[in-house]
Design a protein around this motif. Structure first.
Motif, PDB file in Angstrom:
ATOM      1  N   TRP A  42      -0.946   8.728  -8.110  1.00 48.47           N
ATOM      2  CA  TRP A  42      -2.222   8.013  -8.040  1.00 48.47           C
ATOM      3  C   TRP A  42      -3.189   8.521  -9.094  1.00 48.47           C
ATOM      4  N   LEU A  54      -4.385   5.465 -11.605  1.00 52.11           N
ATOM      5  CA  LEU A  54      -5.722   4.899 -11.382  1.00 52.11           C
ATOM      6  C   LEU A  54      -6.666   5.130 -12.567  1.00 52.11           C
ATOM      7  N   ALA A  58      -5.037  -0.940  -4.931  1.00 50.58           N
ATOM      8  CA  ALA A  58      -5.971   0.189  -4.831  1.00 50.58           C
ATOM      9  C   ALA A  58      -7.120   0.027  -5.820  1.00 50.58           C
ATOM     10  N   LYS A  67       0.933  -1.643  -5.610  1.00 48.49           N
ATOM     11  CA  LYS A  67       0.242  -0.623  -4.818  1.00 48.49           C
ATOM     12  C   LYS A  67      -1.004  -0.143  -5.549  1.00 48.49           C
ATOM     13  N   TYR A  68      -0.884   0.067  -6.857  1.00 44.43           N
ATOM     14  CA  TYR A  68      -2.016   0.550  -7.645  1.00 44.43           C
ATOM     15  C   TYR A  68      -2.948  -0.589  -8.041  1.00 44.43           C
ATOM     16  N   LEU A 110       0.816  -1.210   0.000  1.00 53.05           N
ATOM     17  CA  LEU A 110       0.000   0.000   0.000  1.00 53.05           C
ATOM     18  C   LEU A 110       0.852   1.263   0.000  1.00 53.05           C
TER      19      LEU A 110
END
Length: 398
Positions: A200, A204, A160, A156-157, A142
């Motif tokens: 991010w 994302l 998410a 991490k992404y 994370l």
């Protein structure tokens, strides 16, 4: 799609292997004015760089993740319970990642990394002595990954996106006639992320692009069914050029170039999805094998390359890279067989167990509600109260 994912994983391996070479690694680390031989200059500042450019390969991974994860939710009667999905998806990501982290720590313990003029400054950046805190931080998936096994940064992404999938499903499967606008909005967000330097916000939206393409795949296939092969050739060329936009010259790339790379990666995915010739490439035995082990290869290759370079650089750096890449491919197959595939099976079993539990709880709740309703229906109605004629008061009698 599996073949494309495998080819993208191989590009990432090539990127990390070539970046250990002193001159190329210096340029990759940020010094674009560094001296390069003519062949190295062609490898870096030409369309040839797409063959080992890891950045668009990662963007392809993210588009494909959005595309694949949305598919079950585009079918009629798709499951509405999210608990089984979360159990399956998170185990699918975390267990192989933890195993690769353990492998990286073990390799560093056996072959400690060290800086050397025989390798690039890029390779020197990965010299580390892992601490318990670093390992635990990396295991969360994370936060930003350390240099123990840096490819974990992309997870991490992935995590998410996986946690936010309900929102992506709503955005992808609703307002279907506005799919063009949704793609434009997602790309605009990626541009904003590049301008504002918000990672991010760069990454994302890439998953959103993949999710929208997955939800509208049949519509897009119908729209492009009659396109001639020449058009697809031009689309492929545009995709490769835009995906390589970061390295078209020695000048520093423009602000927001990440969004340009995203457009290129998206076009490449569309070519493999819709163009027959690209499909044949993705369906070859080699591409399919790479696709099968792509996640494992991505997770284990960098620690193996750095260990091989450390061990053999004094003999010959090209030999070290050849041995390391071969070892990475072999390790990917073993990792897939004994870590990733069992973890995948376990994640499926966990998802089914959670699904059965959720179904059982729903059945029990429905049964309890029906029992309560039937009891209320079977209870006799209370007797009607008799009407009592009021006795007149003395005042009324008078």
């Amino acid at each position: 799609m599996d073949g494309l994912r495998g080819l993208a994983a191989l590009v990432v391996v090539a990127c990390h292997a070539l970046s250990t070479l002193p001159d190329i690694g210096r340029v990759v680390a940020g010094d674009r004015t560094g001296g390069l031989t003519s062949s190295e200059a062609w490898a870096v500042f030409s369309p040839l760089h797409i063959l080992w450019n890891g950045t668009p390969a990662v963007h392809v991974f993210f588009v494909l993740s959005g595309f694949v994860l949305i598919l079950p939710f585009t079918k009629a009667g798709a499951a509405r319970s999210w608990a089984p999905y979360y159990a399956k998806r998170l185990l699918r990501l975390y267990l192989p990642a933890w195993a690769s982290l353990a492998l990286a720590v073990a390799l560093i313990a056996l072959i400690p990394r060290s800086a050397s003029p025989l390798q690039s400054v890029w390779a020197d950046m990965y010299v580390t002595d892992p601490s318990v805190g670093q390992v635990l931080k990396d295991a969360l998936l994370l936060l930003n990954a350390s240099t123990i096994n840096t490819p974990l940064w992309t997870l991490k992404y992935e995590v998410a996106f996986s946690l936010l999938l309900p929102a992506y499903v709503v955005a992808a499967v609703r307002w279907r006639n506005l799919w063009h606008l949704k793609l434009v909005i997602a790309l605009a967000l990626a541009v904003a992320g590049g301008v504002l330097r918000l990672d991010w916000l760069i990454y994302l939206p890439i998953f959103a692009i993949g999710a929208i393409l997955g939800a509208e795949r049949e519509r897009i296939r119908e729209l492009t069914r009659s396109l001639p092969r020449l058009i697809w050739l031009l689309v492929a060329a545009a995709g490769l050029f835009l995906a390589n936009a970061e390295w078209i010259s020695r000048d520093q790339p423009i602000v927001g170039v990440e969004a340009v790379v995203t457009v290129g990666a998206t076009l490449i995915v569309l070519v493999f999805l819709l163009c027959g010739s690209a499909k044949k490439l993705g369906d070859t035995a080699a591409a399919q094998w790479l696709g099968r082990v792509s996640f494992s290869l991505y997770l284990v290759h960098l620690p193996i390359i750095l260990a091989g370079v450390t061990l053999l650089r004094q003999v010959s750096l090209p030999l070290a890279l050849a041995v390391s890449v071969a070892a990475s491919l072999l390790a990917a197959e073993l990792f897939y067989r004994y870590v990733e595939r069992p973890a995948h099976r376990l994640s499926i079993a966990a998802g089914r167990a959670v699904e059965r539990r959720v179904s059982r709880q729903a059945t029990d709740a429905r049964g309890a509600r029906e029992t309560r309703d039937s009891r209320m229906d079977s209870q006799p109605a209370p007797p009607a109260k008799a009407m009592v004629k009021p006795t007149p008061t003395p005042a009324l009698r008078r």
